[in-house]
Design a protein around this motif. Structure first.
Motif, PDB file in Angstrom:
ATOM      1  N   PHE A 170      94.899  19.826  74.623  1.00  0.00           N
ATOM      2  CA  PHE A 170      94.001  18.744  74.255  1.00  0.00           C
ATOM      3  C   PHE A 170      92.713  18.367  75.007  1.00  0.00           C
ATOM      4  O   PHE A 170      91.815  17.669  74.667  1.00  0.00           O
ATOM      5  CB  PHE A 170      94.718  17.394  74.429  1.00  0.00           C
ATOM      6  N   ALA A 171      92.254  19.152  76.052  1.00  0.00           N
ATOM      7  CA  ALA A 171      91.130  19.200  76.536  1.00  0.00           C
ATOM      8  C   ALA A 171      89.910  19.411  75.557  1.00  0.00           C
ATOM      9  O   ALA A 171      89.851  20.242  74.857  1.00  0.00           O
ATOM     10  CB  ALA A 171      91.052  20.214  77.833  1.00  0.00           C
ATOM     11  N   GLY A 172      89.163  18.343  75.566  1.00  0.00           N
ATOM     12  CA  GLY A 172      87.929  18.279  74.814  1.00  0.00           C
ATOM     13  C   GLY A 172      88.105  18.179  73.168  1.00  0.00           C
ATOM     14  O   GLY A 172      87.175  18.320  72.406  1.00  0.00           O
ATOM     15  N   LYS A 173      89.251  17.895  72.775  1.00  0.00           N
ATOM     16  CA  LYS A 173      89.648  17.710  71.510  1.00  0.00           C
ATOM     17  C   LYS A 173      89.411  16.174  71.088  1.00  0.00           C
ATOM     18  O   LYS A 173      89.323  15.296  71.921  1.00  0.00           O
ATOM     19  CB  LYS A 173      91.174  18.076  71.164  1.00  0.00           C
ATOM     20  N   ARG A 174      89.415  16.112  69.603  1.00  0.00           N
ATOM     21  CA  ARG A 174      89.156  14.544  69.041  1.00  0.00           C
ATOM     22  C   ARG A 174      90.755  14.116  68.746  1.00  0.00           C
ATOM     23  O   ARG A 174      91.469  14.613  68.039  1.00  0.00           O
ATOM     24  CB  ARG A 174      88.426  14.680  67.808  1.00  0.00           C
ATOM     25  N   ILE A 175      91.073  13.175  69.330  1.00  0.00           N
ATOM     26  CA  ILE A 175      92.470  12.514  69.067  1.00  0.00           C
ATOM     27  C   ILE A 175      92.143  11.053  68.501  1.00  0.00           C
ATOM     28  O   ILE A 175      91.645  10.317  69.195  1.00  0.00           O
ATOM     29  CB  ILE A 175      93.252  12.294  70.385  1.00  0.00           C
ATOM     30  N   ALA A 176      92.755  10.877  67.164  1.00  0.00           N
ATOM     31  CA  ALA A 176      92.708   9.774  66.317  1.00  0.00           C
ATOM     32  C   ALA A 176      93.904   8.699  67.103  1.00  0.00           C
ATOM     33  O   ALA A 176      95.230   9.486  67.081  1.00  0.00           O
ATOM     34  CB  ALA A 176      92.683   9.896  65.109  1.00  0.00           C
ATOM     35  N   THR A 177      94.018   7.553  67.202  1.00  0.00           N
ATOM     36  CA  THR A 177      95.105   6.761  67.719  1.00  0.00           C
ATOM     37  C   THR A 177      94.707   5.270  67.571  1.00  0.00           C
ATOM     38  O   THR A 177      93.627   4.732  67.500  1.00  0.00           O
ATOM     39  CB  THR A 177      95.455   6.887  69.094  1.00  0.00           C
ATOM     40  N   SER A 178      95.762   4.476  67.435  1.00  0.00           N
ATOM     41  CA  SER A 178      95.645   3.119  67.495  1.00  0.00           C
ATOM     42  C   SER A 178      96.169   2.616  68.918  1.00  0.00           C
ATOM     43  O   SER A 178      96.042   1.411  69.149  1.00  0.00           O
ATOM     44  CB  SER A 178      96.556   2.432  66.736  1.00  0.00           C
ATOM     45  N   TYR A 179      96.263   3.737  69.914  1.00  0.00           N
ATOM     46  CA  TYR A 179      96.713   3.139  71.214  1.00  0.00           C
ATOM     47  C   TYR A 179      95.846   3.898  72.230  1.00  0.00           C
ATOM     48  O   TYR A 179      96.250   4.683  72.953  1.00  0.00           O
ATOM     49  CB  TYR A 179      98.177   3.554  71.469  1.00  0.00           C
ATOM     50  N   ILE A 216      91.479   4.123  65.732  1.00  0.00           N
ATOM     51  CA  ILE A 216      91.498   3.829  64.202  1.00  0.00           C
ATOM     52  C   ILE A 216      92.660   2.737  64.050  1.00  0.00           C
ATOM     53  O   ILE A 216      93.706   3.032  64.901  1.00  0.00           O
ATOM     54  CB  ILE A 216      91.266   4.850  63.295  1.00  0.00           C
ATOM     55  N   SER A 217      92.742   1.980  63.217  1.00  0.00           N
ATOM     56  CA  SER A 217      93.527   0.867  63.233  1.00  0.00           C
ATOM     57  C   SER A 217      94.814   1.069  62.072  1.00  0.00           C
ATOM     58  O   SER A 217      95.976   0.695  62.257  1.00  0.00           O
ATOM     59  CB  SER A 217      93.110  -0.203  62.751  1.00  0.00           C
ATOM     60  N   GLY A 218      94.835   2.099  61.273  1.00  0.00           N
ATOM     61  CA  GLY A 218      95.799   2.393  60.448  1.00  0.00           C
ATOM     62  C   GLY A 218      95.724   4.000  59.657  1.00  0.00           C
ATOM     63  O   GLY A 218      94.595   4.612  60.050  1.00  0.00           O
ATOM     64  N   SER A 219      96.831   4.243  59.214  1.00  0.00           N
ATOM     65  CA  SER A 219      96.872   5.666  58.574  1.00  0.00           C
ATOM     66  C   SER A 219      96.306   6.879  59.563  1.00  0.00           C
ATOM     67  O   SER A 219      95.448   7.624  58.956  1.00  0.00           O
ATOM     68  CB  SER A 219      96.132   5.634  57.289  1.00  0.00           C
ATOM     69  N   VAL A 220      96.746   6.866  60.863  1.00  0.00           N
ATOM     70  CA  VAL A 220      96.122   7.700  61.756  1.00  0.00           C
ATOM     71  C   VAL A 220      96.571   9.082  61.426  1.00  0.00           C
ATOM     72  O   VAL A 220      95.699   9.850  61.666  1.00  0.00           O
ATOM     73  CB  VAL A 220      96.933   7.209  63.282  1.00  0.00           C
ATOM     74  N   GLU A 221      97.863   9.179  60.774  1.00  0.00           N
ATOM     75  CA  GLU A 221      98.327  10.480  60.586  1.00  0.00           C
ATOM     76  C   GLU A 221      97.603  11.310  59.552  1.00  0.00           C
ATOM     77  O   GLU A 221      97.713  12.657  59.310  1.00  0.00           O
ATOM     78  CB  GLU A 221      99.806  10.344  59.958  1.00  0.00           C
ATOM     79  N   ILE A 222      96.710  10.709  58.802  1.00  0.00           N
ATOM     80  CA  ILE A 222      95.824  11.495  57.778  1.00  0.00           C
ATOM     81  C   ILE A 222      94.710  11.917  58.484  1.00  0.00           C
ATOM     82  O   ILE A 222      94.053  13.049  57.810  1.00  0.00           O
ATOM     83  CB  ILE A 222      95.491  10.846  56.480  1.00  0.00           C
ATOM     84  N   SER A 223      94.168  11.485  59.736  1.00  0.00           N
ATOM     85  CA  SER A 223      93.079  11.888  60.203  1.00  0.00           C
ATOM     86  C   SER A 223      92.578  13.312  60.364  1.00  0.00           C
ATOM     87  O   SER A 223      91.790  13.944  60.133  1.00  0.00           O
ATOM     88  CB  SER A 223      92.556  11.093  61.038  1.00  0.00           C
ATOM     89  N   PRO A 224      93.570  14.435  60.952  1.00  0.00           N
ATOM     90  CA  PRO A 224      93.454  15.784  61.174  1.00  0.00           C
ATOM     91  C   PRO A 224      93.130  16.314  59.681  1.00  0.00           C
ATOM     92  O   PRO A 224      92.209  17.143  59.457  1.00  0.00           O
ATOM     93  CB  PRO A 224      94.477  16.251  61.612  1.00  0.00           C
TER      94      PRO A 224
END
Ligand code: PRT
Ligand code: ZN
Length: 294
Positions: A119-128, A148-156
């Motif tokens: 995960f180093a240097g990666k972009r991670i989408a989350t509501s937490y 992001i606040s919703g549908s986090v799972e579609i971001s990749p």
């Protein structure tokens, strides 16, 4: 303090409950089984129980820790994940055993994942973001957190992030979005939270509420069991089925046989049944328990 005393001084405990969502129904069910009737929050913001000095506020789950810490509500039912993310000064009083899930990091299925360093240097989408930041800090990692606040799972899939950090329950949302779970960061379930330093009268009501909730939760986890056994097996069966103190043993009309009554924990239920059968138990009956005071 008797029920009459609790009502006499008009003091009520205010509980914050999720207005609508995964926690609402179970929260109301737990209270109802504890003898505390409340209407659901469908059209209301507030309702009062006719049977117990409790008033409910129906809110979005994310707002519950703040309302409790600010004293608008005295207690609340919310997921541990929200308590950890909001980091408000509230006390977790009891785990309630429902809405179980985990907060996990997930990566695209095609990734050859080899540990948290990925995960180093990666972009991670989350509501937490707060829980994730704490985890990354513990791991000595730096990554780009995209809140992001919703549908986090579609971001990749749409190129917004390399990975996600989100709630996982069955795991099917991850699978259907081409993702796989990489690290479990925390486990969560619904909890009862309280404002620290509640005044004594409200503490008393909270203690009564907790006593009732625990009786209901014990009853969910345990079953009442009745069986017949030859008298020479009573000692062995009593060791398998210790119950709350020890099983009740009553003679059957048929000489040499007894009926044993006890309580068995749901987690060990099938294993216990197998051992009982192997020790000569017959006519085993298993009955749900409505309330259990231990
Ligand atoms: O409107 P409001 O803000 O009040 O509600 P909300 O939409 O924020 O929350 P809600 O009702 O969805 O969830 C409330 C709480 O339930 C969460 O904070 C968790 O503590 C708990 N919980 C338990 C879950 C899940 N299981 C769950 N599976 N919360 C969300 N999910 C979602 C998750 O976000 C993901 O999209 O379900 C999906 C994953 O499920 P699986 O089964 O496909 O893995
Ligand atoms: Zn929410």
């Amino acid at each position: 303090m008797s029920k009459k005393d609790l009502w006499k001084n008009d003091t009520k405990l205010t509980i914050a409950i999720q207005k609508s969502g995964r926690l609402s129904e179970k929260s109301l069910q737990l209270l109802a089984e504890a003898g505390i009737g409340l209407s659901n929050g469908f059209r209301k913001l507030v309702s009062c129980s006719p049977d117990f000095p409790l008033e409910a506020l129906y809110l979005r789950d994310d707002d519950i820790p703040q309302y409790v810490s600010d004293g608008v509500a005295d207690v609340g039912i919310v997921g541990e994940n929200v308590v950890a993310e909001k980091a408000r000064g509230v006390e977790t009083v009891e785990k309630l055993g429902f809405a179980r899930c985990r907060l996990s990091l997930a990566v695209p299925r095609s990734v050859e994942y080899n540990g948290p360093a990925w995960f180093a240097g990666k972009r991670i989408a989350t509501s937490y973001p707060r829980i994730l930041q704490n985890y990354l800090r513990e791991q000595n990692l730096t990554a780009e957190i995209h809140e992001i606040s919703g549908s986090v799972e579609i971001s990749p899939g749409i190129g917004l992030a390399d990975s996600i950090f989100d709630i996982v329950s069955s795991g099917s949302t991850l699978i259907s979005n081409g993702l796989k779970e990489a690290e479990v960061v925390m486990h969560s379930e619904a909890v009862l939270i309280a404002r620290p330093g509640l005044e004594p009268l409200k503490r008393d009501i909270l203690e009564k509420l907790l006593f009732r909730m625990r009786a209901v939760m014990h009853s969910y986890k345990n079953k009442y069991i009745l069986l017949n056994a030859p008298n020479e097996k009573i000692g062995e069966i009593s060791r398998i089925l210790p119950g709350i103190k020890s099983p009740t043993v009553m003679p059957l009309a048929e000489p040499g046989w007894s009926s044993l009554h006890s309580v068995v924990n749901e987690n060990e239920f099938w294993e216990v049944i197998d051992r009982l059968k192997a020790n000569g138990a017959q006519g085993i009956l298993v009955i749900p328990i409505e309330k259990m005071i231990v």
